[in-house]
Structure formats: structure tokens, C-alpha cells
Design a protein around this motif. Structure first.
Motif, PDB file in Angstrom:
ATOM      1  N   PRO A 218       0.812  -1.236   0.000  1.00  0.00           N
ATOM      2  CA  PRO A 218       0.000   0.000   0.000  1.00  0.00           C
ATOM      3  C   PRO A 218       0.841   1.280   0.000  1.00  0.00           C
ATOM      4  N   ASP A 248     -13.216  -2.350   7.071  1.00  0.00           N
ATOM      5  CA  ASP A 248     -12.749  -1.121   7.727  1.00  0.00           C
ATOM      6  C   ASP A 248     -13.746   0.019   7.553  1.00  0.00           C
ATOM      7  N   GLN A 249     -14.294   0.165   6.368  1.00  0.00           N
ATOM      8  CA  GLN A 249     -15.231   1.281   6.142  1.00  0.00           C
ATOM      9  C   GLN A 249     -16.469   1.140   7.030  1.00  0.00           C
ATOM     10  N   LEU A 252     -15.555   1.979  10.568  1.00  0.00           N
ATOM     11  CA  LEU A 252     -15.464   3.437  10.740  1.00  0.00           C
ATOM     12  C   LEU A 252     -16.856   4.038  10.887  1.00  0.00           C
ATOM     13  N   ALA A 267     -17.769   0.907  -0.148  1.00  0.00           N
ATOM     14  CA  ALA A 267     -17.393   0.635  -1.539  1.00  0.00           C
ATOM     15  C   ALA A 267     -15.965   1.052  -1.807  1.00  0.00           C
ATOM     16  N   ILE A 268     -15.276   0.247  -2.612  1.00  0.00           N
ATOM     17  CA  ILE A 268     -13.930   0.619  -3.073  1.00  0.00           C
ATOM     18  C   ILE A 268     -13.894   0.579  -4.586  1.00  0.00           C
ATOM     19  N   ARG A 269     -12.970   1.369  -5.108  1.00  0.00           N
ATOM     20  CA  ARG A 269     -12.679   1.312  -6.541  1.00  0.00           C
ATOM     21  C   ARG A 269     -11.298   0.680  -6.716  1.00  0.00           C
TER      22      ARG A 269
ATOM     23  N   ARG B 208      -4.124   1.431  14.195  1.00  0.00           N
ATOM     24  CA  ARG B 208      -4.067   2.010  12.853  1.00  0.00           C
ATOM     25  C   ARG B 208      -4.862   3.301  12.838  1.00  0.00           C
ATOM     26  N   ARG B 210      -7.293   6.200  11.108  1.00  0.00           N
ATOM     27  CA  ARG B 210      -8.452   6.124  10.214  1.00  0.00           C
ATOM     28  C   ARG B 210      -8.014   6.284   8.755  1.00  0.00           C
ATOM     29  N   GLU B 212      -5.362   5.179   7.399  1.00  0.00           N
ATOM     30  CA  GLU B 212      -4.886   3.886   6.882  1.00  0.00           C
ATOM     31  C   GLU B 212      -6.048   2.940   6.611  1.00  0.00           C
ATOM     32  N   ARG B 213      -7.035   2.979   7.496  1.00  0.00           N
ATOM     33  CA  ARG B 213      -8.168   2.083   7.311  1.00  0.00           C
ATOM     34  C   ARG B 213      -8.915   2.429   6.018  1.00  0.00           C
ATOM     35  N   LEU B 214      -8.882   3.710   5.635  1.00  0.00           N
ATOM     36  CA  LEU B 214      -9.512   4.106   4.372  1.00  0.00           C
ATOM     37  C   LEU B 214      -8.622   3.865   3.160  1.00  0.00           C
ATOM     38  N   ALA B 216      -4.956   2.549   3.075  1.00  0.00           N
ATOM     39  CA  ALA B 216      -3.761   1.700   2.985  1.00  0.00           C
ATOM     40  C   ALA B 216      -4.100   0.249   2.647  1.00  0.00           C
ATOM     41  N   HIS B 217      -4.940   0.081   1.637  1.00  0.00           N
ATOM     42  CA  HIS B 217      -5.219  -1.229   1.065  1.00  0.00           C
ATOM     43  C   HIS B 217      -4.700  -1.182  -0.369  1.00  0.00           C
ATOM     44  N   PRO B 222     -11.170   4.280  -1.498  1.00  0.00           N
ATOM     45  CA  PRO B 222     -12.530   4.384  -0.966  1.00  0.00           C
ATOM     46  C   PRO B 222     -13.379   5.251  -1.889  1.00  0.00           C
ATOM     47  N   GLN B 225     -14.179   8.982  -1.143  1.00  0.00           N
ATOM     48  CA  GLN B 225     -13.142  10.013  -1.172  1.00  0.00           C
ATOM     49  C   GLN B 225     -12.716  10.251  -2.614  1.00  0.00           C
ATOM     50  N   ILE B 234      -2.628   8.962   3.035  1.00  0.00           N
ATOM     51  CA  ILE B 234      -2.176   7.945   4.013  1.00  0.00           C
ATOM     52  C   ILE B 234      -1.309   8.634   5.054  1.00  0.00           C
ATOM     53  N   TYR B 237       2.809   5.134   6.740  1.00  0.00           N
ATOM     54  CA  TYR B 237       3.299   4.025   5.929  1.00  0.00           C
ATOM     55  C   TYR B 237       4.045   3.104   6.889  1.00  0.00           C
TER      56      TYR B 237
END
Lengths: 373, 373, 373, 373
Positions: A218, A248-249, A252, A267-269, B208, B210, B212-214, B216-217, B222, B225, B234, B237
């Protein structure tokens, strides 16, 4: 039908509606003159060609995994996979598109089936392609020489002009979803194709592809790979990452922090880590998770999409069509058709669309009910 | 010194070298006229101002962690941290920069020290900042309300105009490296600053952040965003990802595949997942790993860099300076100075530089010995 | 001054102000330890380094053309132009910048003077350069072999790393304004320089340069020159076009249509037709026209600018400095200093600034009095 | 045709060629099963869908101005222009496109005719549009309230979602070429349309539009109009500029300097001065001039184009079609069809194409005979 019309591939139909000239022998003669010269007036066509908002020929439609899979299995018995046919892929044909093997006017969606120990030979083409795996494992797709394991929940790329072949190393068959921009490329006349070896060029079966070892950390780029790339350099987006991001979303949201798209909807892209943009120039891919009981806002968007249920059950409403959908089921959302999703259980869905085409050509529009334009 | 010179902040020094006019009373009178009008000729300055290649005032220099740390600890005893002084940060002052607290003409590098249970109050500024942790843990930095744990090997961002404060939740002190673009911002007159609360706005201590939770995948954005962001979203790291990425590169090299920068040299760049670009508009950050015995090609680059040894030992050569470096040691590479690194043990190094400034202004150049320009 | 301080280029000054630790022998000993190790604490420096808003060292200042020109003429008598000194250019030295030949911390502004039949030899450098002609004609600047006539009102480019020399084909001397990013490039250590021939490589004297014949047709690109370019390919922006564009804007205002920046204030930006962006990566150039009696809103902007009056007379207010300015007069607006212009007659002004640096590094800010931020 | 086929819009045609499974009752049953489920296999379609190189349905074809114009005039007698029909526009219908009013799969090209004193009412649509004038004058097109004169040789824009209407202020009729992306927008389902006033909103007849007074000064941007724009802000590219640019290129060639595309072939691209890119997101427009006797290299390009002869005579070869073309004649070059032009007299040609679609989607390819790929 007059003799002149027979001579011409063009035929003018006088709709006679508002804004049309009054019929007369002179007008008819003029129209025949147009036809002879391969001309068609705007005034007889404008209603169809320039509607107030998109009126796509494609229709909302759903395909059931439980009916597709047996047909694919039967094809496994009857249809060999090999050079010429290239792939045992069976495409969704939208009922509004005149019998073409197109899910939407731009997108191809097919179930591909590979029997135990079978090999789909290598080739490359200008069309952008991906795989999404709703169940099974045991196949490796080899992309420009890099073997990429395919497992349930994984999203895998073969961007335009990358050589690729598939081989099933197991004693079980495997089926998955293929998505491509074949209709768009065909329609616009930009297709190139080249054969590669009949066998895949690397038969090893690593857990992770080399592309992931270089790129799927990441926020970290390998220094040895400079420059942005037209498509994502990540060949496989693994289910464990997708699942973790969605989890995670929702966590949160439980904690009262931003993260979800709307209440109960994570949702993720899938994105190109070298640009932050879409994975391929013509195709957007996303994964959505709804909590049990959640319902999305009704949304319209320029461009078409194909969805597949990954797990769970829910209600899908597209325009005035409505279905109950479950694991593996696929459905099409035509351009500007209003979509609403409702989850009965926790509901996971994969989605792909042609949105990058419209964003890059600055013709994108989105309307969400209850929000200002 | 003449009376005229006293009246003017400007003084012309006739170097008398090649390309200079012959001295004469008339010339001297002309120069005094220039000084009165606050004018300086190019011809007396061109050698310094427009050299054949960069001749930076900053000098190669190394600072020893074992000598910095005791001074930071002593400051912990004597200097309170709080509003006004804001941070217990002690900056590297390059010996070529006239006594300014600048590691290079553009970059600030400091050791920051926070005692047990101490709090550094919140503020924000237009300067871009990061932290890199060479040892210790127990501090959370709170960035726009998001608590971010700091642990050995982590690289943490506080991009320009984000509120941030630090609090040590443990009974041990902690020291880390701060990097900012303070000199660049100061020099160009673009500094803004605003105080925030005296205490951090969120005292929770999650593993972690927030952010990163959004974000760092790997390769997943997301959907909530949208849009590119000037700096990486992020906030941290984590070392485990950096370490894994470097380990993967060296393993790929072992297997005969591309991935390392050069033999025995793995490296990643910390990047903005929303753009693929650098983490912040003015600062590039990287992590390098050399196998024991490996030696880098000699490399020159427009722009300056600061390196810190994370673990291992090696030889560093910058121009005609050479040092042996070990854990925590810092050194500066001025613009266009040739750098060669040699690893005695496996050698891990963190690096940050001002390269994005030059790339964005299209003044970047790189020369690697043995390669064509 | 203690012995330790003599040994170190670094000296810590305890300001003793708010936020500073109480003086003590132990603190003093700590500071001496810092100095020995080339360290400087943030807490003694933060007020200067991280101010609430930009506090540039550069000061508002004006230079009078009527006093510059005779000095330049005198230099024409006494100082030969040729290899080594390279150019008979006399730079504005901002009184706040410690005697450096810098108009602002980033910008160089000089009057260059070339006598009858003189030649300034060819060279190239990484610094970006332009000329603006407030009066005279007869000189051709030869840019990468393309002879470019210089005439009153023209704005001429020599972007970084383009060879260029000047030759005066007439029996009259000529003086003009040179603008470069010398201070920025010097400060950041990115200067490269190379000598070219002692004579210009093309002594022809065409009315229009080849660059203009290719590129100075409105909205038309030559197909033979693909791709964006770092700097504008137009070597000369001619006065007749600038004048016509400003005239058009004021006429549109008279007719009640949009076009002017604010009442009575027309302005254009010189742009790169291949990108629409600034003419060079570090320098913005504009031309402003105020109707007699017009007054601009007070405006602050991150980054510094130099203005030259082209014709007319007016009042200039920069912070608490105020001048009356007329043809040829130059003045400097430091970063974030509020600027107001008032025209007594119709007033034409040329302006250049370092704004592209801040826009590209996402540190730009503008504040116009009476408008929301 | 079986009963099953009647029930389904889908029908599988077993081509029986290489790579196809052997016919059998079981296979036939499988195919009927596919049809029932709206599925089509790839293996029967791949030859058509994924050819080795583009095999567009559109055919090379030429339309003669001398045959179009009388039909347009006759339409002027018989067909009123007004609300509903909107425009008296007569479209070229490519003989390969199944009777659709499409010049190519993406582009619309029509002759539009407006009688003396007639008005075409205002509307706007998401389709991008332009006009090119091969002869005549007297019409003003009013674009978002800005009246734009139309004269021989001018190229005029009405980018997507700009209101526009036309009015003929003279006692002579006028005909011109319309170009739009109607087929592309229709195919992809992104069409929006809105009616405006029945009369044009500004009946004044200025020589230059306000857009030109703001933007058509070479390399000069109005400061009051910040930011890049999706389409060019210049509503009219005047013939005098186009002609001058081409004349300059040929003169440069005569003098031995770069400028032309190839010997005897000058060409410009109409561009957006705010970006340097194409005038509209989906349409590229160019003007080409060949010296008498010149012949272009044979060129293939992904994407389709329409050309119109502006003046002169020459030979056109597209694939194995060849025509002699003269003033006003139009012809179509399908995707990847090889094009060669030969000029008998000096030959001026206007060209528009869909190339921006492919460049933005990174599917562009060009092949010029005799050059390396």
C-alpha cells in the motif's frame, strides 16, 4: 419500396410528426434524391438521435448464475478450447442490442469455463480485459509471462496488448466472469489482435504474481518501475484486501467516522497505483458491500455497468425492472437508468462500467435522487 | 569602505578575473553609481551565479545518532515543550549554509524528542512535514483529528495546512526524525501558520489511523473520497509493508526477475495512492535496502537529499567526503554531488529529497556513472 | 563570543521571548553542545521561520528608468561586452536581500545595454530568461539559431537550455529589461551553463522569427510540431497583439460584456500555446492596462513580482510604500505584500512573477480585499 | 428458424470455420440453450469481433458538392426550418453503416442550408458541434449569446451544452458543413438535449465575436478567464489566420527550415488556446495545404476522418478506392484505411476526425508507410 430505394443502402422514413414538413410528391422526390446520394436529413431523425436524455437501446436485464453455470459446464463437454476459438467464453447478449453478444453498447461480459488440466492459448489484443472470480480456484492466468493465481473474490487484469493465456492446474473445472471493452473497440474500429504461443509461457504456480510482489504494497512504488502506466501494473487485486477495506469502512461508520458512501454502504474502486486512476483506460471496476437492511439512494449515471452478486441476497431495481439477486447473478444497468439496491442479508457486489470513457471525454454526468445536480 | 558603500546595502566587488573590465577610476565611479541606485552588474557575479554545473553552498556532512540522542535527552530535561516553542525539535545545520538551521537549502531535518506523557500542542502550517521513526514507540501524532501511532520504521505524514499535535502515552521518552520544507518555504516567502488547541483533539490510541483504514489497502480507493489530493491521504506508511516490499524485490532478483534498481539494491518510493506521485508536493521519500557487499552506482541528481541509516552498517561517499555510517546516522547529499553507497552488512536507509520541486518545474537532471546521460 | 562558537559555523541566539526556556548555565551548556554538533533548536527560531503569514526579507522598492538608463549608457562606454562577462546587464538589487543582485528571492531583473554593432556571444543555461523592450529597436536575439527582432513593447523568450546571443545591427544603442529565475536556481542548486559561439549563428534580420511563423497564429498549431513543450515555442510576443487584446477588453467593457479583470482594468497573460500554461515553468508574464482614473482592488499573492511601467503615469502602493511611477520605472512587490495601482493617465504595465513555482507546488494563495478568501 | 429462435432476440450462427467445434445435435441443443438464456459464445464471433487489425464497417466514400448543393437548395424550397426539426441539415450516410445517417461510426457530417432571412432556433445538446464554411457568408451563429459571423474558410465551434442558433441576415441563402459526434454519443448513450428560444438571443452582426476579441490573440490569455476549459473558448477560427499559417509553413520550407509535415505539405491543427489540445474532447480539426504536384506519404490511423476540399483539385486514394476531388467535395477515411493525397493544383483541405477519443483512451496508433512503427 421504390426502385431507387433498392439501389441505395439508405432509406428515409418520414415520421410525419411535429417539426416535419408536410408530405407532398415534391418532398417524396427530394427524399428519393437524398437516398440516391446517400444522404439523410436531420429533421426525420432528430427525435431518435438527439433525445432530451439518454435513451439507450440496451435494456436492464438479469442473468442467473444457476442457469449459466450448467450451460458453461455443458460447453466444457462439447466445445474444445484451443487456437482459433481461443477461449470457452459465453457472453451475455443484451436483449436490446439486436442479437449482438454485448452486455451493453460498450461492454462485454462472459462466463469463461476451463476444464481440469485445460489450457487456453496465449494471445494479445488491443481490447482491455479483466477476470472476476465468483467461485473456484486452480487456474493461473499468465500475463506477459507472469503467472497469476485465480481464486474466489480476486479481480485480475489483462490490459490491452498484454499477452495472456490460462491454464487449469487442478482436477476441477473453474468458471469465472470475463469483462472487456470489445463492443466499444469493435464499434470504433480500433481492434488489433496477435496470436502467442499455444501453451502458456510459464507453468509455475506461485501464490502471488510478480506484479503483486512489485506493486501490491500500500502506497509503495518500486523505484525500478518509473513513470505512469496506461493501465494498472497490479495483475491481481486479492479478495483479502478488498474484504479488509470494506470491513474497515463499515467499522469506521460504526465508530461515527466518515468512510462509507452512504449509510450502510461501503465501496472501493480498484485503482492504478501509478496514477490513482481507473485500472484500465476504458473500464472502471468497483466492489460494494451493503449491510443487511441497507438501501442505496437511487442513482443515474451516464454510461453503462454490469454487476455481479458475490455473496448475499438482495433486491435490485433498474428503471421499472426489479429482481431478487443472489450469489453469481449478473445484471446490466444501461446508461442513465436509475438504480436502487436493497440488501436482505449482507450483500457483496462486484461492478464494472465504462465510466472512464465519459470522464476522459468530459461527457460524464451523475444524478443521485435527493441530491442537487 | 567608502561613504557611498555605507549608504547602500549593496557593494560591488570587482573580481578582476577574465571577462572583467579593466580597473579605472571611471569604472570605480560607475560602480559607486550602481551601488547608490541599488544595482549590481552581471559581469562581476556571473561566475558564481551561473556556474557550469550546480555548486551548492551546502556541504556533504554526517551527523551521528549517538551524539544527537544524548543532546536531545538533555533538552528533554531542560527545555519544556509547549505553546510558543511548539516542538522540542533540534535541527541539523549544514556547515555551508551560514549558520542557518537548514540541512540543505530547501530541507529541514531535526530530531524531535518527547518525554513520557508529554504533549506537543496542535498547530498547522503551510510547510509540508513528515516523521520517520528510527527507534521507539508510544507516541501518537494526531493529524486533523486522526490519531496515528508512531513505531520503529514507520513513515508518517503531516502535509501542509493539516492540524497536528503529538502526545506520548507511555512512560518512556521517544525521539524521531522530522523532515520539512521549511528552508524552501522561508526562502520563497510562502509561510502561513495557525495555532490549534493546546491539547491533542483525540487522545485515543488505535493501532491504525483512520486514514490507513480508508487508504492503505493496495490499489483500492474508498469510493467516498473522490478526486486527487495534493498530498497523500495515508498518514502512516507502516514498516511491515516497507519491509515486505523490499524483501519481495530481493527475492525477485534471486529468482532472476526484474524488480531491483541495480544488483543487490532494492528500493521503494512512498507515494500518494490518489495520484501515484510523491507523498507531498515538495518532498520525495524513499526507502533503500542494500544486500551485504552491494555497492551502488555513483549517481548525481539535481536537488538535495538527507539520508538516515535505519539498520546495518556501510560506507557512504559523497563527493570527496566519506564516512562509515550506522543505525540512526544522518547525512546530507547536496545538489549534483556524486553519491556512492556500499553495504558492509545488509543496509537499510531512509531517504528524503526535494526532487519533486525540480520535476514539477522541469529542472530535474540525473546522471548515473556508466550510463548515458 | 566563546571559543566553541568560533569553532562552529553555527551560533544559537537565545531570543528569551515567549515559549523560550528560562536561561540557565545548563541551558547555555546545552546550546554550546548543539553548536559543536551543528545543531540548532526550532524553539529559538520558530518565530522567524514559521510566521503567521509570509514575512519576506525582500522589500518593496522602485527603480527609476531615468536614473538607470544613464548608468547603463555609461557602462556602454566603460565595460566591453564579450566572452566571460557575457552580457552588459545591470541587476536590480533588492535592499532587503543582503546585497545580492536579486530583485526578489526568486527573480532577477536587469537592464541590458548593447551598443551599436555590438554582439553578446551565444551561451545557454538552465535558467529561464526573457526580455521586455520598453524602448528602442535594432537588436536581434538569436535563439537556437532563430533570429528574433526586438522592438518596443515586445516580450521575448529564451527558455532554459536554449542557446542565445544578441547582436545590434543598428547605429543606435539599445536597452531592455532582462528577467530570469537566477536567484531561485542559484538557491536551489540547479544551475547548468554552456558556452556557445562567440558570434551569433544567424545574422539575418527578419521581421518575424521562424518561431512566430510556426506558432503565433491564434489557436493554430503546426502539425509538424507535436507534443506539449516545457516552455512556450513562441520566441516573441509582439506589441501589436498585446495592444489589440487589451484594446478589445476595454471595448467589451464599454459594450457591457465580460472581459476586464475589474472595472477599467484589462490584462492578458503571455501563455504557452502548446499547453495554455505559463510561458516558462518558473516565470509568469502579464501585461496590464488601466484606464485613466481606474484603481485596482488591493491584492496579496504568495510569490513575488516585478513590474515595469510601459507608458502612462500612475500611483503604486505596496504595503506602506507609495510611489508615482512613469515610463520605464520598475518596482518590486514582495510575497504577500498588498498592491494597489491607480492610473492618472491610461497606464500600461508589464509584470512578471514567480507564481508558477507556487501553483505547481500547490502553495499558491491569493487574497483580494473585499472578496471572500 | 426454430421456435426457440423466435422467442429470443439472440441467434447463434455456427460459422463452422477453423477453431469451431464439430457440428452435432448436442452442440445445436447447447446453442439453443444459450439463445434461451441470451448468451452467445465467443468462439463463433471472435473472427469478426477481434480481427488482427481494424475492419471497420464504414466504407471509403466520396460525396460531390455539385450534387449535394442542389438537393440542399431544393430542401430550402420544400422544408421549413424551425422548432422540432431544428435544422435544415442533410447528413452523409456511409454506405457501410446499415442506412444510419452517419459518415463514420463516430462522426456526423451534414450540409446545412439556411435561406435568406431564415432563423434556426436556439437549442443545446451534449454533442459537440462545429461548422466549416466552404462558400458564402451572411449567417451569424449565436453561441451562448455571442454572435459569430460565418464566412468562407472559417471554422466555427459550438461545443457540447452551449446554446446556439443561426440567422441569415442576408438576401442570399448559405450552405455549410456541420460536423458532430452524434453517432458516438448515440451509440454510447450519453445524449442530452434542451430547447432554447425560437429566435436567436442577439441579432447584432459584428465582424468578430466576443470570444475572438477575448481569445484570438496569439499566445495571449485574458486574465479574467482563468482555468482550462473542456473545449476551446474561440468560437471562430478565421480563414485569414489559417491561410497565413499555411503560407508561412511553405515559405519556411522554401527557405530550408522545418515547418511542413512532409515535403510540400503544410498543415495546422485547430487547438484550444487554454490547453493546447484539441478544440473539443471528441473531435480533432485540421487544415492541410499541398503544393501542386505534392503527394503525401500513405498513412493509416486508428479512428475515422472526414475531409472536405476547400480549393484546388487532386487525387484521393483510400484503400483501393480512388477519386478525383475538387472544391466542396467530401470523403470519408475509415479507421486504419490507408490514405494518400496527390495535388494537381495547390490543394487546400479541411479535415476532422475522432482521434481525441483514441488518444484520451490510449488506443491511438498511427502507421506511415516508409517509417518505422
Amino acid at each position: 419500396m421504390t426502385t431507387e430505394q433498392l439501389d441505395s443502402p439508405v432509406s428515409i422514413v418520414d415520421s410525419g410528426g411535429p417539426g416535419q414538413p408536410d408530405p407532398s410528391p415534391e418532398l417524396s422526390e427530394l427524399y428519393r434524391g437524398f437516398e440516391r446520394e446517400l444522404l439523410i436529413p436531420l429533421w426525420t431523425e432528430i427525435g431518435d438521435l438527439m433525445p432530451k436524455h439518454p435513451t439507450p437501446a440496451a435494456r436492464p436485464h438479469a442473468w442467473r448464475w444457476q442457469r449459466l453455470l450448467p450451460l458453461a459446464q455443458r460447453a466444457g463437454d462439447l466445445v474444445p478450447v484451443g487456437r482459433g476459438g481461443e477461449r470457452r467464453a459465453i457472453a451475455l447478449a443484451n436483449p436490446g442490442l439486436g442479437g449482438a453478444p454485448y452486455a451493453t453498447p460498450t461492454l462485454w461480459a462472459a462466463i469463461q469455463y476451463l476444464g481440469p488440466r485445460e489450457v487456453a492459448p496465449e494471445h494479445r489484443h488491443s481490447q482491455n480485459a479483466f477476470r472476476f472470480v465468483v467461485e473456484g480456484e486452480g487456474v493461473w492466468t499468465v500475463v506477459d509471462g507472469d503467472p497469476v493465481a485465480m481464486r474466489r473474490g480476486d479481480f485480475l487484469l489483462t490490459p490491452g496488448w498484454h499477452f495472456h493465456g490460462h491454464h487449469n492446474t487442478s482436477d476441477e473445472p473453474m468458471a469465472w466472469l470475463d469483462g472487456l471493452d470489445i463492443p466499444f473497440v469493435h464499434q470504433t474500429g480500433s481492434a488489433f489482435f496477435e496470436f502467442g504461443p499455444d501453451q502458456v509461457t510459464d507453468t509455475s504456480t506461485p501464490d502471488r504474481s510478480r506484479s503483486e510482489r512489485l506493486w501490491a504494497h500500500p502506497g509503495l512504488r518500486p523505484l525500478s518501475q518509473p513513470g505512469p502506466t496506461a493501465s494498472s501494473p497490479i495483475a491481481a487485486y486479492r479478495w483479502e484486501h478488498t474484504d479488509a477495506a470494506l470491513t474497515d469502512q463499515l467499522a469506521l461508520e460504526d465508530e461515527g467516522h466518515p468512510g462509507v458512501v452512504e449509510p450502510g454502504h461501503a465501496a472501493i474502486r480498484f485503482s492504478n497505483p501509478a496514477t490513482g486512476g481507473d485500472v484500465m483506460p476504458t473500464i472502471r471496476a468497483e466492489f460494494h458491500r451493503l449491510r443487511a437492511g441497507a438501501r442505496t439512494a437511487t442513482r443515474r449515471e451516464v454510461g453503462s455497468a454490469v454487476w455481479q452478486v458475490f455473496q448475499g441476497e438482495g433486491q435490485v431495481r433498474v428503471g421499472d425492472h426489479e429482481w431478487r439477486a443472489e450469489r453469481g447473478d449478473l445484471f446490466v444497468v444501461p446508461s442513465w437508468a436509475p438504480l436502487t439496491l436493497g440488501a436482505e442479508t449482507e450483500l457483496d457486489l462486484f461492478r464494472f462500467s465504462d465510466t472512464p470513457i465519459f470522464e476522459r471525454l468530459q461527457q460524464d454526468r451523475v444524478h443521485v435522487e435527493g441530491q442537487n445536480a
